[in-house]
Scaffold this motif. Structure first.
Motif, mmCIF file in Angstrom:
data_model
loop_
_atom_site.group_PDB
_atom_site.id
_atom_site.type_symbol
_atom_site.label_atom_id
_atom_site.label_comp_id
_atom_site.label_asym_id
_atom_site.label_seq_id
_atom_site.Cartn_x
_atom_site.Cartn_y
_atom_site.Cartn_z
ATOM 1 N N GLY A 149 38.058 80.556 7.411
ATOM 2 C CA GLY A 149 38.468 79.590 7.400
ATOM 3 C C GLY A 149 39.497 78.872 8.316
ATOM 4 O O GLY A 149 39.560 77.712 8.957
ATOM 5 N N LYS A 150 40.141 79.896 7.941
ATOM 6 C CA LYS A 150 41.886 80.119 8.124
ATOM 7 C C LYS A 150 41.759 80.219 9.634
ATOM 8 O O LYS A 150 43.030 79.952 10.581
ATOM 9 N N LEU A 151 40.653 80.883 10.215
ATOM 10 C CA LEU A 151 40.921 81.195 12.107
ATOM 11 C C LEU A 151 40.323 79.576 12.926
ATOM 12 O O LEU A 151 40.228 79.707 13.539
ATOM 13 N N ARG A 152 40.103 78.335 12.076
ATOM 14 C CA ARG A 152 39.535 77.313 12.965
ATOM 15 C C ARG A 152 41.343 77.098 13.913
ATOM 16 O O ARG A 152 39.985 76.619 14.570
ATOM 17 N N HIS A 153 41.975 76.626 13.042
ATOM 18 C CA HIS A 153 43.132 76.548 14.132
ATOM 19 C C HIS A 153 43.038 77.424 15.784
ATOM 20 O O HIS A 153 43.531 77.093 16.272
ATOM 21 N N LEU A 154 41.513 78.629 15.999
ATOM 22 C CA LEU A 154 42.114 79.215 17.241
ATOM 23 C C LEU A 154 40.895 77.607 18.069
ATOM 24 O O LEU A 154 41.282 78.050 19.296
ATOM 25 N N VAL A 155 40.281 76.757 17.693
ATOM 26 C CA VAL A 155 39.596 76.165 18.430
ATOM 27 C C VAL A 155 40.902 75.353 18.880
ATOM 28 O O VAL A 155 39.784 74.157 19.701
ATOM 29 N N GLN A 156 41.436 74.394 18.443
ATOM 30 C CA GLN A 156 41.889 73.370 18.722
ATOM 31 C C GLN A 156 43.422 73.440 18.163
ATOM 32 O O GLN A 156 44.369 74.440 17.925
ATOM 33 N N LEU A 157 44.100 72.419 19.062
ATOM 34 C CA LEU A 157 45.586 72.565 19.298
ATOM 35 C C LEU A 157 45.659 71.687 19.996
ATOM 36 O O LEU A 157 45.736 70.675 20.001
ATOM 37 N N ASP A 158 47.125 71.228 18.263
ATOM 38 C CA ASP A 158 47.890 69.995 18.722
ATOM 39 C C ASP A 158 46.726 68.149 18.408
ATOM 40 O O ASP A 158 47.057 67.419 18.989
ATOM 41 N N ARG A 159 46.406 68.677 17.677
ATOM 42 C CA ARG A 159 44.719 68.099 17.067
ATOM 43 C C ARG A 159 43.440 67.052 18.374
ATOM 44 O O ARG A 159 43.050 66.743 18.586
ATOM 45 N N LYS A 160 43.388 68.712 18.935
ATOM 46 C CA LYS A 160 42.960 68.395 20.542
ATOM 47 C C LYS A 160 41.798 69.329 20.897
ATOM 48 O O LYS A 160 42.569 71.142 20.612
ATOM 49 N N ILE A 234 32.709 74.515 14.738
ATOM 50 C CA ILE A 234 32.491 73.852 15.995
ATOM 51 C C ILE A 234 32.309 72.480 14.858
ATOM 52 O O ILE A 234 33.016 71.426 15.458
ATOM 53 N N ARG A 235 31.431 72.237 13.102
ATOM 54 C CA ARG A 235 31.780 70.913 13.108
ATOM 55 C C ARG A 235 32.900 70.786 12.768
ATOM 56 O O ARG A 235 33.487 69.659 12.564
ATOM 57 N N ASP A 236 33.630 71.650 11.714
ATOM 58 C CA ASP A 236 35.097 71.238 11.201
ATOM 59 C C ASP A 236 35.888 70.837 12.425
ATOM 60 O O ASP A 236 37.063 69.819 11.968
ATOM 61 N N ALA A 237 35.652 71.760 13.629
ATOM 62 C CA ALA A 237 36.977 71.495 14.826
ATOM 63 C C ALA A 237 36.790 69.559 15.778
ATOM 64 O O ALA A 237 37.758 68.922 15.149
ATOM 65 N N LEU A 238 35.049 69.533 15.907
ATOM 66 C CA LEU A 238 35.088 68.376 15.683
ATOM 67 C C LEU A 238 35.153 67.027 14.807
ATOM 68 O O LEU A 238 35.616 66.011 15.633
ATOM 69 N N ASP A 239 35.413 67.485 14.027
ATOM 70 C CA ASP A 239 35.963 66.276 13.057
ATOM 71 C C ASP A 239 37.285 66.207 12.627
ATOM 72 O O ASP A 239 38.190 65.176 12.061
ATOM 73 N N ASP A 240 37.886 67.270 13.053
ATOM 74 C CA ASP A 240 39.538 67.401 12.718
ATOM 75 C C ASP A 240 40.070 66.615 13.730
ATOM 76 O O ASP A 240 41.096 65.974 13.500
#
Length: 364
Positions: A149-160, A234-240
């Motif tokens: 789960g720590k790797l979620r940051h790979l698919v988003q930067l600065d809330r985008k 994918i789900r978490d990034a869209l939600d974040d």
């Protein structure tokens, strides 16, 4: 550090007189000096990002990550799995199908035929089997979910969402991607395509196939556990980033009706309604592959089916195949084939819709 504190904190740790850089420099000095404290070093768990950023302070190492001689070093092969199960009075053959589907197929070097099983997940399964005399009801160890789960940051930067999110979505839709493997790169270049793909390989989210494409290795998703992790990203990034927020409980109930009652319309109707209500999401579903990745992410909230993409069945390919998990749910009565058609707003018309529906029915 990259995930929780950001790039500036990471840079302070790995550059100049940063702690991590100094630490590796101390190791270099202890190993390199005549009569030094360290005669030999073997280090695991160093990502290609860190390796590059501390390299000048630790330029004595040889990277063996892609060395074929060590392909099986950190996993269990078929013989080891058989011996391991036998040591605890279990027959591996009775569980081989589900274990290979969920935990196996890792290949870390070119030209290697043997694949290995993730040792953590194999021991999790075996431990439950020995203690409860049956497989675990949750096939993914909770510790695995937390760690990856720590790797979620790979698919988003600065809330985008960044370009890596698009690449991950494409990988999910296709199931593979051709790319050279980079041995090291700085954090500032993480968003470059081949660096991001290489990082997914070193983290075990992609693994080497036996095939190549135009000279480049083909990387594939190794098993069902990793598929589930990717769908979660994918789900978490869209939600974040606030693009798409749907009620998980409601979706779960509608997926339950799909699995057990054969009622498919409520699930798709609910997703359609949510997309219509959250206008920002519509701009991201620009193409059949993006829609396919989105659907895969949400369909995989169910525990009853394996949701497979681009499967060859009966001489043709189906976009999505919901294959019942008969091993755990032998009483399921439904399986599903889903054919996707994409129609842009510019080309939308009643006649165009009817033609695509007719084409899809013919293909099914």
């Amino acid at each position: 550090v990259l995930a929780s504190e950001g790039r500036e904190a990471y840079r302070a740790l790995t550059h100049g007189r940063g702690f991590l850089r100094d630490f590796f420099a101390e190791l270099k000095g202890a190993a390199g000096a005549s009569g030094g404290a360290l005669a030999r070093l073997f280090i695991t768990g160093v990502s290609p990002v860190t390796l590059d950023d501390v390299a000048s302070g630790f330029n004595i190492a040889r990277n063996i990550s892609l060395d074929r001689r060590f392909n099986g070093l950190l996993g269990f092969n078929l013989q080891e799995m058989t011996e391991l199960f036998a040591a605890f009075g279990q027959d591996y053959r009775a569980h081989q199908g589900v274990m290979q589907q969920w935990y196996d197929h890792y290949r870390f070097a070119h030209g290697v035929e043997e694949t290995v099983t993730n040792s953590d997940m194999a021991l999790y399964y075996l431990s439950y089997l020995v203690q409860e005399q049956q497989p675990p009801p949750e096939l993914i160890d909770a510790n695995i979910r937390i760690d990856y789960g720590k790797l979620r940051h790979l698919v988003q930067l600065d809330r985008k969402l960044n370009g890596s999110w698009q690449r991950l979505n494409r990988i999910i839709a296709d199931g593979h991607i051709a790319s050279p493997l980079v041995t090291s790169f700085p954090a500032e270049m993480l968003d470059q395509s081949q660096n991001f793909i290489s990082l997914l390989h070193y983290f075990g989210l992609l693994t080497l196939s036996e095939q190549t494409e135009r000279g480049d290795p083909v990387l594939v998703v190794p098993n069902q556990t990793v598929w589930q992790l990717m769908y979660g990203y994918i789900r978490d990034a869209l939600d974040d980033v606030g693009l798409f927020r749907a009620d998980i409980f409601t979706i779960g109930e509608k997926l339950k009706d799909l699995a057990w009652n054969g009622e498919w319309e409520p699930f798709f109707d609910y997703l359609s309604e949510q997309i219509a209500a959250q206008a920002g999401m519509r701009d991201y579903l620009n193409g059949e592959k993006m829609v396919q990745g989105f659907l895969l992410a949400w369909l995989n909230l169910n525990p009853w089916f394996l949701v497979l993409s681009e499967q060859e069945l009966g001489g043709g390919f189906v976009d999505l195949y919901l294959s019942p998990c008969y091993t755990l749910y032998p009483q399921l009565n439904h399986a599903w084939l889903i054919e996707l058609k994409y129609l842009s707003r510019e080309k939308d018309s009643p006649a165009a819709r009817q033609q695509l529906i007719a084409d899809a029915k013919a293909q099914l």
